[in-house]
Design an enzyme around this catalytic site. Structure first.
Site, mmCIF file in Angstrom:
data_model
loop_
_atom_site.group_PDB
_atom_site.id
_atom_site.type_symbol
_atom_site.label_atom_id
_atom_site.label_comp_id
_atom_site.label_asym_id
_atom_site.label_seq_id
_atom_site.Cartn_x
_atom_site.Cartn_y
_atom_site.Cartn_z
ATOM 1 N N CYS A 15 87.022 79.861 50.644
ATOM 2 C CA CYS A 15 86.017 79.388 49.681
ATOM 3 C C CYS A 15 86.411 79.854 48.272
ATOM 4 O O CYS A 15 86.880 80.983 48.092
ATOM 5 C CB CYS A 15 84.650 79.952 50.061
ATOM 6 N N HIS A 33 83.159 92.191 58.848
ATOM 7 C CA HIS A 33 83.089 90.777 58.468
ATOM 8 C C HIS A 33 84.443 90.320 57.925
ATOM 9 O O HIS A 33 85.095 91.042 57.158
ATOM 10 C CB HIS A 33 81.993 90.580 57.417
ATOM 11 N N ASN A 52 74.356 84.947 57.693
ATOM 12 C CA ASN A 52 73.334 84.373 56.802
ATOM 13 C C ASN A 52 72.236 83.672 57.601
ATOM 14 O O ASN A 52 71.086 83.618 57.181
ATOM 15 C CB ASN A 52 73.978 83.475 55.736
ATOM 16 N N SER A 106 76.338 77.487 57.754
ATOM 17 C CA SER A 106 77.413 76.932 58.581
ATOM 18 C C SER A 106 76.864 75.993 59.659
ATOM 19 O O SER A 106 77.546 75.702 60.648
ATOM 20 C CB SER A 106 78.216 78.071 59.222
ATOM 21 N N THR A 127 79.976 88.087 49.416
ATOM 22 C CA THR A 127 79.259 87.006 48.718
ATOM 23 C C THR A 127 77.848 86.776 49.260
ATOM 24 O O THR A 127 76.996 86.257 48.547
ATOM 25 C CB THR A 127 80.046 85.685 48.822
ATOM 26 N N GLU A 179 85.317 88.272 55.642
ATOM 27 C CA GLU A 179 85.471 88.251 54.175
ATOM 28 C C GLU A 179 85.788 89.646 53.642
ATOM 29 O O GLU A 179 86.672 89.811 52.789
ATOM 30 C CB GLU A 179 84.172 87.730 53.541
HETATM 31 S S1 SF4 Z 1 78.151 81.042 51.381
HETATM 32 FE FE1 SF4 Z 1 80.277 81.796 51.447
HETATM 33 S S2 SF4 Z 1 81.473 80.033 52.065
HETATM 34 FE FE2 SF4 Z 1 79.496 79.262 51.377
HETATM 35 S S3 SF4 Z 1 79.767 78.704 49.213
HETATM 36 FE FE3 SF4 Z 1 78.973 80.807 49.310
HETATM 37 S S4 SF4 Z 1 80.772 82.126 49.307
HETATM 38 FE FE4 SF4 Z 1 81.442 80.079 49.813
#
Ligand code: SF4
Length: 299
Positions: free
Chosen positions: A97, A125, A227, A268, A169, A127
């Site tokens: 991303c 994780h 998330n 997702s 993020t 990331e």
């Molecule tokens: S949630 Fe993660 S994968 Fe989705 S736009 Fe934000 S940073 Fe990118």
């Protein structure tokens, strides 16, 4: 039953790009692999697998990856692993991303400038693991409770160090702010980089708004998705009976006791899954008297 969708739900920009890239590579032909699971959603993974996509395991990489396209997932990977894939002959299709890529680049730049990096996020994780590869020696902080302790530990031997903070993020703004304040007690000049992705925040805010209009909440998404699990926690914190379901088959029978059900979905969760769950909910009846929340287990 009335079903109200959250104003923002489902695939975020990074996940949509990764899935589109995988489907594009499949259309081009040839052997396609992903470095680890592409996203945290079982239906998407099963569908890609049915179409021939293989998932590589970092600890069991094939010796020869010539003529293989390896897709790097939205969470990104470490530069060492990327080099290893190239060394074995893989052609890389980078679906990291763009926001995660920006964090990786910032982590590398700060480390090169002599900063010691604190990285706020879940240690295991993908990331976070990927970003640590761009900032050797960085200190990962899993939660605000551990931040002061970690900063104190580091301060003991490095009181004049230049320090910076980067976050996963998907970390909550509140958690990130608390971690920053804890580190600042020891390093007042801490540089705090804004890395929080609006996609997560937008889905959470949309759910909070939705909770004011509904009797119960269905959260659509993978149980492995951080998330998505956070959305469930938010609904429960608003005292709503709430369930996380990966598919329409998992909708609990007792949902028919509610007149108005809210539907939200993690970043997702594909559109088809959300649509299928909505169809089943709409086809479900309800009784005259919904029970009080205290009679229900919350999944
Ligand atoms: S949630 Fe993660 S994968 Fe989705 S736009 Fe934000 S940073 Fe990118």
């Amino acid at each position: 039953m009335k079903v109200i969708r959250a104003k923002v739900l489902g695939f975020c920009m990074g996940v949509r790009r990764a899935v589109d890239m995988a489907e594009g590579e499949l259309r081009s032909g040839g052997r396609v692999c992903t470095m680890g699971p592409l996203i945290h959603n079982p239906q998407v993974l099963e569908s890609l697998q049915r179409q021939g996509v293989e998932i590589l395991n970092e600890n069991k990489l094939p010796e020869n990856l010539a003529d293989v396209t390896v897709i790097i997932r939205a969470h990104g990977i470490s530069p060492v692993l990327e080099d290893e894939l190239k060394k074995r002959g893989a052609r890389i299709a980078d679906a990291t991303c763009l926001r995660v890529k920006a964090s990786q680049m910032k982590a590398r730049a700060l480390t090169t400038e002599g900063y010691t990096l604190f990285l706020a996020g879940e240690k295991k994780h993908g990331e976070v693991i990927g970003i640590t590869g761009y900032a050797p020696g960085c200190i990962v902080i899993a939660e605000s409770d551990g931040a002061e302790h970690a900063a104190a530990d580091f301060y003991r031997n490095n009181p004049t160090a230049k320090t910076a903070l980067i976050g996963q993020t998907t970390i909550s703004a509140e958690e990130y702010r608390t971690i920053g304040e804890a580190i600042k007690k020891f390093f007042p000049d801490l540089v705090i980089v804004d890395t929080i992705c609006g996609a997560t925040h937008d889905r959470q805010e949309a759910l909070r708004e939705l909770c004011g209009e509904v009797d119960a909440v269905i959260v659509a998404g993978g149980r492995e998705s951080a998330n998505t699990r956070r959305l469930l926690a938010i609904a429960q914190a608003q005292n709503k009976p709430a369930w996380l379901v990966e598919s329409s088959a998992e909708i609990p029978i007792k949902i028919d006791l509610y007149n108005t059900v809210g539907l939200c979905a993690g970043a997702s969760t594909p559109d088809e899954t959300i649509d299928a769950i909505e169809r089943v909910l709409l086809a479900t009846g309800h009784s005259e008297h919904p029970p009080s929340n205290s009679h229900l287990g919350k999944s």
